[in-house]
Design an enzyme around this catalytic site. Structure first.
Site, PDB file in Angstrom:
ATOM      1  N   GLU A  57       0.813  -1.220   0.000  1.00 24.19           N
ATOM      2  CA  GLU A  57       0.000   0.000   0.000  1.00 24.19           C
ATOM      3  C   GLU A  57       0.846   1.270   0.000  1.00 24.19           C
ATOM      4  O   GLU A  57       0.349   2.359   0.272  1.00 24.19           O
ATOM      5  CB  GLU A  57      -0.957  -0.021   1.194  1.00 24.19           C
ATOM      6  CG  GLU A  57      -1.916  -1.202   1.114  1.00 24.19           C
ATOM      7  CD  GLU A  57      -2.879  -1.284   2.277  1.00 24.19           C
ATOM      8  OE1 GLU A  57      -2.877  -0.370   3.122  1.00 24.19           O
ATOM      9  OE2 GLU A  57      -3.641  -2.260   2.340  1.00 24.19           O
ATOM     10  N   LYS A  82     -15.936  -1.220   2.685  1.00 20.80           N
ATOM     11  CA  LYS A  82     -15.202  -1.814   1.558  1.00 20.80           C
ATOM     12  C   LYS A  82     -16.231  -2.464   0.641  1.00 20.80           C
ATOM     13  O   LYS A  82     -16.878  -3.439   1.032  1.00 20.80           O
ATOM     14  CB  LYS A  82     -14.219  -2.882   2.057  1.00 20.80           C
ATOM     15  CG  LYS A  82     -13.025  -2.337   2.820  1.00 20.80           C
ATOM     16  CD  LYS A  82     -12.185  -3.494   3.356  1.00 20.80           C
ATOM     17  CE  LYS A  82     -10.879  -3.003   3.975  1.00 20.80           C
ATOM     18  NZ  LYS A  82     -10.176  -4.099   4.687  1.00 20.80           N
TER      19      LYS A  82
END
Length: 446
Positions: A218, A356
């Protein structure tokens, strides 16, 4: 004039980790609309099913040809001729009729795959915005019943130090994020974040050597840090050195399910050391005390997944102890599932949802999860996954839902910055109609 779906084509593409994922092209008389879905590394056991091929001779079993086949042969023929503006109708058809699989928490998508259904759901959203002649974020706001005159730009939660399942160091907690709440706009918040990120890189290089500045999935750094205090001290130093003390706060994603022992109900903070001496094994109560101490010592404003996804009791204890001052976010606990959210509300287990879209598998259900959380005065943080694509859908979604906060990685790696750059464009296009959430990121900005 009805704007009907005329063609749907799915393909296998690669995500940011080099694993296959699903991309869909959906065609109407107004053009071709594309969407690609992400995938997670630390996945909650209650998430909707991400369908993989499990054919070890191809992509080590991670291919998604089954999901592609389900789209092209089962879903597409049923959707051809449907109006692309009927989002809820299309999502319900896919989830309830074409798939129809259920578990105790609702629709599980285990027949067709959440990755197949979501790719189409996202593409339908993009197609639906076109006949309305509005941007995707304004169309999503309409779908959610939100006002779209003044829009809320989120505070970015930038993941800059990695541990847990995302990194090869000893650090048990998965993410340490910087949160520029003191900025006057999203554009400035991103600048604050980028400057702290580069300052942190220099600090890490100085202390741990140049190898320690390699980045993870990330975009964050994974130096050989042993514990949370060491990571937090680094962040405090970087924030101060960059000149943003008081303006940039800290958030953590513990991802505690990754180091929970369900047999004896303990948490091993040294879980990445094989055959360790168990000196860092904690009970839930000891972990509560650890978080309380960290919050006293550091400018922490948000803690995600502090306990295992079934440890409702300790979630409730921590929320009761520090929930007024600190956001307690459910990710693996809630998996963007309205039924799990309802249970958490009954137990006062947390006070914020991590949203999400691929955990639940359709945009209609994701919006429902968000609205349920907001109705009960929870915070909502829209989130990426560790396996991302260049698709920027969640940037539009966070503005549409007015949640005031997003996490989509460090200000590094193009699949992360794609989302932040889209938010810069949205803020610019809104002009005076853009409000930056800032210090109020936890509040209902409705």
């Amino acid at each position: 004039m009805a704007h009907v779906i005329t063609r749907i084509n799915a393909r296998e593409i690669l995500d940011s980790r080099g694993n296959p994922t699903v991309e869909v092209d959906l065609e109407t008389n107004l053009g071709i609309f594309r969407a690609a879905v992400p995938s997670g590394a630390s996945t909650g056991i209650y998430e909707a099913l991400e369908l993989r091929d499990n054919d070890k001779s191809r992509y080590l079993g991670k291919g998604v040809q089954k999901a592609i086949k389900n789209i092209n042969e089962i879903i597409a023929p049923k959707l051809i001729g449907m109006n692309c503006t009927e989002q809820k109708k299309i999502d319900n058809l896919m989830v309830e009729e074409l798939d129809g699989s259920k578990n105790e928490w609702g629709w599980s998508k285990s027949k067709l795959g959440a990755n197949a259904i979501l790719a189409i759901s996202m593409a339908v959203c993009r197609a639906g915005a076109a006949p309305n002649k509005v941007s995707l974020y304004k169309y999503l706001a309409q779908l959610a019943g939100k006002k779209s005159d003044q829009m809320v730009l989120p505070v970015p939660c930038l993941n800059v130090i990695n541990g847990g399942s995302h990194a090869g160091n000893k650090l048990s907690f998965q993410e340490f994020m910087i949160v520029p709440v003191g900025a006057p706009s999203f554009k400035e918040a991103l600048r604050y974040g980028a400057e702290v990120y580069h300052t942190l890189k220099s600090e890490i290089k100085k202390k741990y050597g140049i190898d320690a500045t390699n980045v993870g999935d990330e975009g964050g750094f994974a130096p050989n840090i042993l514990n949370a205090n060491e990571a937090l001290d680094l962040l405090v130093t970087a924030i101060k050195s960059a000149g943003y003390e008081g303006k940039v706060k800290i958030a953590m994603d513990v991802a505690a399910s990754e180091f929970y022992n369900s047999e004896n109900k303990t948490y091993d903070l040294d879980f990445k050391t094989p055959n360790n001496d168990k000196s860092l094994v904690k009970t839930g109560a000891q972990l509560v005390d650890l978080y309380i101490d960290l919050v006293k010592k550091y400018p922490i404003v948000s803690i995600e997944d502090p306990f295992d996804q079934d440890d409702w009791e300790n979630y409730a204890k921590l929320t009761a102890a520090i929930g007024k001052d600190v956001q307690i976010v459910g990710d693996d606990l809630l998996v963007t599932n309205p039924t799990r959210i309802t249970k958490a509300l009954e137990k006062n287990a947390c006070n914020a949802l991590l949203l999400k879209v691929n955990q639940i598998g359709s945009i209609t259900e994701a919006i429902e999860a968000c609205l349920l959380s907001q109705k009960n005065n929870w915070g909502v943080m829209v989130s990426h996954r560790s396996g991302e694509t260049e698709d920027v859908f969640i940037a539009d979604l966070v503005v549409a839902l007015r949640t005031g906060q997003i996490k989509t990685g460090a200000p590094c790696r193009s699949e992360r910055n794609a989302k932040y750059n889209q938010l810069l464009r949205i803020e610019e296009s809104l002009g005076n109609n853009a409000v930056f959430a800032g210090e109020k990121f936890r509040l209902q900005l409705n």
